[in-house]
Design a protein around this motif. Sequence first.
Motif, PDB file in Angstrom:
ATOM      1  N   THR A 137       4.800   5.270   3.278  1.00 45.06           N
ATOM      2  CA  THR A 137       4.244   6.572   3.600  1.00 45.06           C
ATOM      3  C   THR A 137       5.297   7.675   3.549  1.00 45.06           C
ATOM      4  N   VAL A 138       4.846   8.902   3.722  1.00 44.81           N
ATOM      5  CA  VAL A 138       5.729  10.054   3.914  1.00 44.81           C
ATOM      6  C   VAL A 138       5.362  10.705   5.240  1.00 44.81           C
ATOM      7  N   ARG A 139       6.132  11.721   5.636  1.00 47.55           N
ATOM      8  CA  ARG A 139       5.929  12.329   6.947  1.00 47.55           C
ATOM      9  C   ARG A 139       4.504  12.862   7.133  1.00 47.55           C
ATOM     10  N   GLY A 152       1.432  11.520  -4.185  1.00 43.85           N
ATOM     11  CA  GLY A 152       1.272  12.914  -4.575  1.00 43.85           C
ATOM     12  C   GLY A 152       2.557  13.706  -4.437  1.00 43.85           C
ATOM     13  N   THR A 153       3.371  13.353  -3.448  1.00 43.55           N
ATOM     14  CA  THR A 153       4.639  14.062  -3.241  1.00 43.55           C
ATOM     15  C   THR A 153       5.653  13.728  -4.320  1.00 43.55           C
ATOM     16  N   LYS A 188      14.103  10.653  -4.367  1.00 42.85           N
ATOM     17  CA  LYS A 188      13.926  11.959  -5.023  1.00 42.85           C
ATOM     18  C   LYS A 188      13.938  13.090  -4.008  1.00 42.85           C
ATOM     19  N   GLY A 189      14.822  12.978  -3.027  1.00 41.67           N
ATOM     20  CA  GLY A 189      14.960  14.038  -2.033  1.00 41.67           C
ATOM     21  C   GLY A 189      13.904  14.034  -0.953  1.00 41.67           C
ATOM     22  N   THR A 190      13.051  13.022  -0.925  1.00 38.53           N
ATOM     23  CA  THR A 190      11.978  12.933   0.069  1.00 38.53           C
ATOM     24  C   THR A 190      12.217  11.725   0.966  1.00 38.53           C
ATOM     25  N   THR A 191      12.022  11.889   2.262  1.00 41.58           N
ATOM     26  CA  THR A 191      12.128  10.764   3.180  1.00 41.58           C
ATOM     27  C   THR A 191      10.851   9.942   3.111  1.00 41.58           C
ATOM     28  N   VAL A 192      11.003   8.677   2.821  1.00 41.75           N
ATOM     29  CA  VAL A 192       9.869   7.759   2.686  1.00 41.75           C
ATOM     30  C   VAL A 192      10.011   6.669   3.746  1.00 41.75           C
ATOM     31  N   TYR A 193       8.899   6.337   4.402  1.00 45.11           N
ATOM     32  CA  TYR A 193       8.893   5.342   5.460  1.00 45.11           C
ATOM     33  C   TYR A 193       8.138   4.093   5.011  1.00 45.11           C
ATOM     34  N   PHE A 194       8.575   2.936   5.479  1.00 47.85           N
ATOM     35  CA  PHE A 194       7.823   1.711   5.208  1.00 47.85           C
ATOM     36  C   PHE A 194       7.640   0.932   6.501  1.00 47.85           C
ATOM     37  N   GLN A 195       6.517   0.233   6.597  1.00 46.02           N
ATOM     38  CA  GLN A 195       6.218  -0.590   7.760  1.00 46.02           C
ATOM     39  C   GLN A 195       5.498  -1.843   7.300  1.00 46.02           C
ATOM     40  N   VAL A 206       0.858  -1.186   0.000  1.00 49.38           N
ATOM     41  CA  VAL A 206       0.000   0.000   0.000  1.00 49.38           C
ATOM     42  C   VAL A 206       0.894   1.236   0.000  1.00 49.38           C
ATOM     43  N   VAL A 207       0.788   2.037  -1.049  1.00 49.20           N
ATOM     44  CA  VAL A 207       1.498   3.315  -1.121  1.00 49.20           C
ATOM     45  C   VAL A 207       0.453   4.404  -0.916  1.00 49.20           C
ATOM     46  N   THR A 208       0.619   5.186   0.137  1.00 53.98           N
ATOM     47  CA  THR A 208      -0.415   6.162   0.476  1.00 53.98           C
ATOM     48  C   THR A 208      -0.520   7.263  -0.571  1.00 53.98           C
TER      49      THR A 208
END
Length: 326
Positions: free
Chosen positions: A321-323, A245-246, A286-293, A238-240
């Motif tokens: 997810t992202v922040r 969008g980011t 791409k310069g964005t912090t991405v989290y996975f769980q 699941v990619v939020t």
Amino acid sequence: MRSFAPMSLKNCAEGGNMVDRVSASITIGGTISFSLWQALSAAIASEAPSADLDGEPFTGGGLIEGQPLCLYAHEVANGTFKELEPICQAHGLPFVRSSYGSTGQWGPEKVVFTGTGDPTIFPCSEDGTAYVDRAKVAALGSLAAVNAYLGEADFPVPPIVITNKVGDPRRRAPDHAQLDRALQRCRAPSPAPPTYRPTQWRISMSLANATAGRPEREIIPRLNDRCRHGLDRTKRIVVTRPCLGTLAENTMSELVAQAPILAEVRKFTYPEGDKSQRDRGQIECKGTTVYFQIDAYDADLKWVSPDTTNASVARRVMTITVREDL
């Protein structure tokens, strides 16, 4: 030991040329004479695949008559076993080779050689299923032809049969012309596909290899790794919406945006000696912090799994997810 994570190392030199390297596997079957096995063994040794996703290079001890031979390797140039495949083709040994895609170059693919003719290349989705695009459907011309084409992708590799007979009628003489053509194909750069599919192919991993003889504290991390690497057939990803969008430029590119996200998640490694359940982490994309769980649910995906160490009852879901989602 290293886990079988998909890799794509661009611009690695081979013979003075720059090639892409990815993870790949090959399953070989058919009747093999002792003399042919010597040639195959030399080719296998030169490419150093393993018979287990976490194993050492194959040395021949894992060959079991009555079963196909399955081999796995990292950093395979152009996703092709350039020494092994031509020998199989020349001697009519059926095989199925599968490889990850290289982002922006080609997508995941499955190559099927039935023992005669030329190998057939099938583009694949994330779960290893061959697909057809509109152009291919138009070229095939009918639903029956499409079904037949997809059926060929599910070719079952026959078991290995060892023989020491000279002139065994089940074996044919090596086709040297076909060997030359196969060598040329393997040495040539991989052609760009007509359309890049933003998916990664799943390389099958035996649950026995993942959990056999291991304590519970090791089983859960390994099952979570299988999910993250795309090796778990029952997993869900699941990619939020905020994450897509980011990283996507517009709505139409949201599907394409998933490819580099999944690639980075699968390349993520935990520090040496890590004793966590390996169920979460963060990457930069791409310069964005991405989290996975990764969470384990029951078969209906409604409740927490009653046994997270049992892959037959636990369904793992990886949420990316992202922040903004936290």
